[in-house]
Structures are given as structure tokens and as C-alpha cells.
Write an enzyme that holds these catalytic residues in place. Structure first.
Site, PDB file in Angstrom:
ATOM      1  N   SER A 264       0.935  -0.622  -0.906  1.00  0.00           N
ATOM      2  CA  SER A 264      -0.146  -0.436   0.415  1.00  0.00           C
ATOM      3  C   SER A 264       1.162   1.597   0.141  1.00  0.00           C
ATOM      4  CB  SER A 264      -0.609   0.055   1.762  1.00  0.00           C
ATOM      5  OG  SER A 264      -0.016   0.362   2.813  1.00  0.00           O
ATOM      6  N   LYS A 265       0.011   2.427  -0.264  1.00  0.00           N
ATOM      7  CA  LYS A 265       0.713   3.506  -0.485  1.00  0.00           C
ATOM      8  C   LYS A 265       1.911   3.914   1.404  1.00  0.00           C
ATOM      9  CE  LYS A 265      -2.944   6.733  -2.173  1.00  0.00           C
ATOM     10  NZ  LYS A 265      -3.970   7.460  -1.745  1.00  0.00           N
TER      11      LYS A 265
END
Length: 503
Positions: A264-265
Site C-alpha cells: 500500500s501507499k
RNA sequence: GGUCCUAUCGUCUAGGGGUUAGGACAUCUCCCUUUCACGGAGGAAACAGGGGUUCAAUUCCCCUUAGGACUACCA
């Protein structure tokens, strides 16, 4: 090999994740391998999630990595438009077709009513509360309402959605190219919304309609779509498009490097490595997400790294250019399990590509960087510097810093090393070396070395004992390429100056 | 919780009914060397567990376990 028509279909809701780039890449590779067509379609049916700049980001990211598009919103093509928002008028007729064939229905439930339904089902301990063949009978829709009432509501402009009428008992099979046969019972599927109340289709309807209309032969997408694939299969069937249904290939996910879960980010921020192809400035929050490009990764290295995350050639080769990938790639050799994202390997690839880079190319980069600092060196010198430095840097952007001593007289010396290495012997050697070099007319590495060799021998000093000190005197730091080469490049005047500074 | 997917060194992976289970990254040791890096040599390191099937299973089947995805009028 039959030419395929494949599409990459991102939604412009933010920066394109590196996993998305891999999906695009695999699509692209199959397209090029078969002499087929690579299509990009923007899936922007959710107008509330539109993020300015996201489309441009996608375009730029793909260009950077080397993926070219045959049909897209920016290049056009025979099936334009390639933005779903611009295709809005096309979807309703298919929803109507489903309505007419009895495979879809109008539903007027408000979100409150939907919430109520869910709480009610949960309270009744229904294992999987959803809008389906059973619960739909309790809701406000064209199945439960009298025909004329439905008509009246529609005419009155009551907000409605169109839902897929999933059959109660049916085995839905899908032959995934990567996973083989996957069978799901229709009772586990819900009556997905096909048309939203704002008149836009949902992803489910839009992607099926567009893939059909655009004559897509292979849908290669992330594994997160696997659960909804049976719904799509149903749609193809109800629309009468079963025979032209594309083949599906659901790619394994890219996972967090440590622990579990999909990449994820946040992982990038916390781990200090990029998870996006290029930098993204989030205008809403002001946050900056680092990109492979800005972090110094070469597109070729990023591409190579990405290509091997979930796919392998079956041989021991691992350096792959785009051309080589196109030649070697097959869907059959895509793995089934998720791959953890290991940035170490990406760094290694980057180094490999740096080593392969021509000195001249590297020198051009160095020249540009140095120019920013107001430093200019002759290009022949830059090429020699790069030749010496290329195997010691991980990133191109490390080059200017690494090269400091080539263009700057040391202003300070590594204190710890100085204390350890600078002594009377060193001073003596430096003094004599300077003296010898003053009269040297053939200022080349070999000669320079010859002098210090003589001096140490004459004084009964082992060369190894003073070399570190000499390096320190000349560069200020304790590490670097061959000192004699450095000195040759720096030149006589500067060398004498530097030696003069320490004796 | 439900549905679906997945499971070989720390990581990416090859392999496949009988193998010394191979490679790469990372790691360790040594060599090269004026240092660091590069390079070279070598080391440590894996078939999740349990049942079957079979002469033989890490490989095929089942279960367990673990992990993951999905579970919106988001894609």
C-alpha cells in the site's frame, strides 16, 4: 499466434500504484508478443472519486516505463471514446436489454433501507447479508412492486438503480488462464448494481460492455477482481455474448515486504522506498508520494524488476530489456502466489543497468547535474570520471556527490581517518611526492604511481601504509576509485595544490 | 463471519513421483586490492503440518494450518 486485444483499465482516482504498472506491463507484453493491440481505457464511472491530474500521471508513468499504447483517450482509436464517462450514453441500452430479458430489475431502495436490510439480516444471523434472490423479495424493486407502481415511480423521477438478477441456483464457472477452473455458486453472489442512480454504470456493467464493444480478447487484471469475475461471466451470458467472452487472467498481488497484506501507499513512506512509478503530489493533503523515477531508479531497471515479480522465464536469465521480455513472455509462466515487494532486488537491478550504461550517457547526466552547481568540466574528463565511478554508485543521482573530489579541492578531511593515518611517514611521502610531481611532464597514472613507489621504497615504507593518507590528502575521504587515476584526471596543478595543503 | 485464491531458502523463484531440491537478491567467510566498491571462490539457508494414493511423495488427492483478496449506488 493470434493477435490479442488487451486493455489496461485504471481509474483516475490517484497515482498509479506500481502493481498497476505491472498489470499494464503484462497486458502490454502479451499484446506485443502476439502482434496485438494494447488499449488503455479510463474507468471513471465514479465521478465523486475523480482526482485532477491522475490521468496525466497514468500517461506519464506508462511512458516512463516504456509502455506504448495503441488505443487510448490520448491517441484515440477505432473504438473511441476511451473514457467511460464519455461513453455514458452507451450503457443504458444494455441495462434495458437485461431488464427486458428479465435478468435485471429496478430497485428503489434508499441507502437507509439498504442499511436496515443488512442489520436485519445480521441480527437474523444470516452468514453473508446481501441483496440477493432471497432478500430482494423484501425490498422496494420491480420484482416486489406492482408493474404500474414501478412505472409511476419511474415517471415521477424517483431515484433508482438497476440491479442484476442473479439466479438462485447456478454454478458459475470461469476458466482463468492462471488459476484454472474456478467454480462459484450463484447463491454466494449478490444482485450487483449495474446502473447507479446518477445514470452512470458501475464497473461491472461498464467493463463488460466496453470489453465486448472494444473486442477485448484477454482480460488481464489483478487478483482483487477474481471474486467479481463470476458476476461478469453472468453478464456476458445474459447479454448473449458468451461466445465472444474474453479469456481471464487474474494476476497475483504485490505484497508488503515485511509482514503481510498487499502493498500500500503507506508501506513506501514507512520503509523509505517508492511504491509508485513516479512522484505524486497529493494536492488535497499536500502529501508527496515518492516515485521510482525520482528515487533514481532507471526505467529499464524498474521494468526488469517489475517483470520478474510474479513471472519468470523458466531459465536462469534475469536481465531483460523490453524487447527481450516481449520475446520471452508467456501468460503460462505467470505464478499464482503473491510476491513480496523486495526493494533490495530493485536496487541490484538498478546497479546492473548502471554498469551497462555507456560512460558517455552517464557523463551527459553528470554534466547536467554539475552545471546546476555551477561546475563545468570538459566532457572527455567527465567520461573518464564516469568510467571510474559507475561501478560504485547505486543510483545516477549519487554521481555528482561521489564525484565531488574531482572538481573540488577538499575543504575538510575525514577526521577519524586523519587521526589514524596521517603521521610523519605520510607527511614525508606527501612532501617528496609533491616535489617529484612538480617536475613530471608526463602526468599520467602510471608515472604518478611510479614516483610514489620509488619514494616509499627509498624510505623503507610500505606503500600500503601511506596510501590511505595520500587518498585522504587528495580527496578528503577514505574511499574511492584508484588514486592514481583520480590524480591523473585532476591534473598536475590541482594535485600540487592539494598536496601543498597538507604538507 | 461468508465466498474465492494461494503455500519450495529471509526475499524473488526453478523444478517435479526416485534430484546432492537449482539460480538470483540479501547475508556470512575468504581471495583480489592503496581504501570503498566491482569482481572471483566458497558457506549457511527451503519443500507449513497431518492423513491418504503409491514400491516410492516435496511433487498427485483430502483435511488442517497460515497468509491473501473480496464482501459499496468504489474501481
Amino acid at each position: 499466434m493470434t493477435p490479442v486485444r488487451v486493455r489496461f483499465a485504471p481509474s483516475p482516482t490517484g497515482p498509479l500504484h506500481i502493481g498497476g504498472v505491472r498489470t499494464a506491463l503484462y497486458n502490454y507484453l502479451l499484446a506485443k508478443k502476439t502482434g496485438g493491440t494494447m488499449i488503455l481505457r479510463i474507468e471513471d464511472t465514479d465521478q465523486t472519486r475523480f482526482v485532477p491530474g491522475a490521468e496525466e500521471y497514468i500517461k506519464e508513468a506508462l511512458e516512463w516505463i516504456g509502455i506504448t499504447l495503441d488505443e487510448s483517450p490520448w491517441h484515440g482509436g477505432p473504438h473511441a471514446p476511451y473514457r467511460q464517462s464519455e461513453r455514458k450514453p452507451m450503457y443504458m441500452q444494455y441495462a434495458m436489454q437485461l431488464l427486458e430479458s428479465g435478468n435485471a430489475y429496478y430497485a428503489f431502495d434508499t441507502s437507509e433501507e439498504l442499511d436496515e436490510m443488512r442489520t436485519r439480516l445480521e441480527a437474523a444471523k444470516v452468514p453473508d447479508p446481501k441483496y440477493n434472490s432471497i432478500s430482494r423479495m423484501e425490498m422496494k424493486n420491480s420484482i416486489t412492486m406492482p408493474e404500474d407502481e414501478v412505472k409511476a415511480w419511474l415517471e415521477a423521477g424517483k431515484p433508482y438503480v438497476i440491479r442484476l438478477k442473479v439466479p438462485r441456483k447456478e454454478e458459475v464457472r470461469i476458466n482463468d488462464l492462471i488459476r484454472g477452473w474456478v467454480m462459484v455458486h450463484s447463491s454466494t453472489l449478490d444482485d450487483k448494481v449495474l446502473m447507479k442512480s446518477d445514470g452512470m454504470p458501475t464497473y461491472h456493467l461498464a467493463n463488460v460492455v466496453d470489453d465486448y464493444l472494444m473486442k477485448i480478447t484477454h482480460v488481464i487484471r489483478g487478483e482483487e477482481w477474481l471474486p467479481s469475475a463470476p458476476t461478469h461471466v453472468l453478464l456476458y451470458k445474459f447479454l448473449g455474448w458468451e461466445t465472444s467472452m474474453p479469456q481471464f487472467a487474474h494476476l497475483p498481488l504485490l505484497l508488503k515486504p515485511d509482514g503481510n497484506g498487499k502493498l500500500s501507499k503507506r508501506d513506501g513512506d514507512m520503509g523509505g522506498y517508492p511504491v509508485f512509478p513516479i512522484e505524486w503530489n497529493d494536492k488535497a493533503t499536500g502529501a508527496v508520494f515518492m516515485g521510482f523515477r525520482e528515487s533514481g531508479y532507471l526505467p529499464e531497471a524498474t521494468l526488469n524488476f517489475l517483470s520478474l515479480l510474479g513471472w519468470n522465464p523458466g531459465t536462469q536469465e534475469e536481465i531483460f530489456s523490453m524487447e527481450k521480455l516481449i520475446e520471452t513472455f508467456t501468460v503460462e509462466r505467470i505464478g499464482k502466489s503473491g510476491s513480496k515487494f523486495d526493494i533490495q532486488k530493485a536496487k541490484w537491478f538498478n546497479q546492473e543497468y548502471l554498469k551497462m550504461m555507456p560512460n558517455e550517457t552517464m557523463a551527459a547526466f553528470l554534466a547536467a547535474e554539475l552545471k546546476k552547481k555551477g561546475v563545468e568540466l570538459e566532457s572527455s574528463k567527465l567520461v573518464r570520471i564516469c568510467a571510474l565511478l559507475k561501478e560504485r554508485v547505486m543510483f545516477l543521482k549519487d554521481l555528482p556527490n561521489e564525484a565531488t573530489y574531482f572538481y573540488q579541492t577538499p575543504t575538510s578531511y575525514d577526521a577519524e581517518l586523519w587521526a589514524a593515518k596521517w603521521n610523519d611517514e605520510a607527511k614525508l611521502v606527501a612532501t617528496e611526492w609533491k616535489k617529484a610531481l612538480e617536475t613530471e611532464t608526463n602526468f599520467v597514472a602510471e608515472q604518478i604511481k611510479h614516483h610514489i613507489h620509488d619514494i616509499t621504497e627509498k624510505n623503507g615504507i610500505k606503500m600500503g601504509k601511506v596510501m590511505q593518507a595520500m587518498r585522504l590528502a587528495m580527496t578528503g575521504v577514505g574511499a574511492g576509485p584508484d588514486l592514481m587515476q583520480i590524480i591523473e584526471i585532476i591534473g598536475k596543478v590541482e594535485t600540487l595544490k592539494r598536496l601543498g595543503n597538507v604538507v
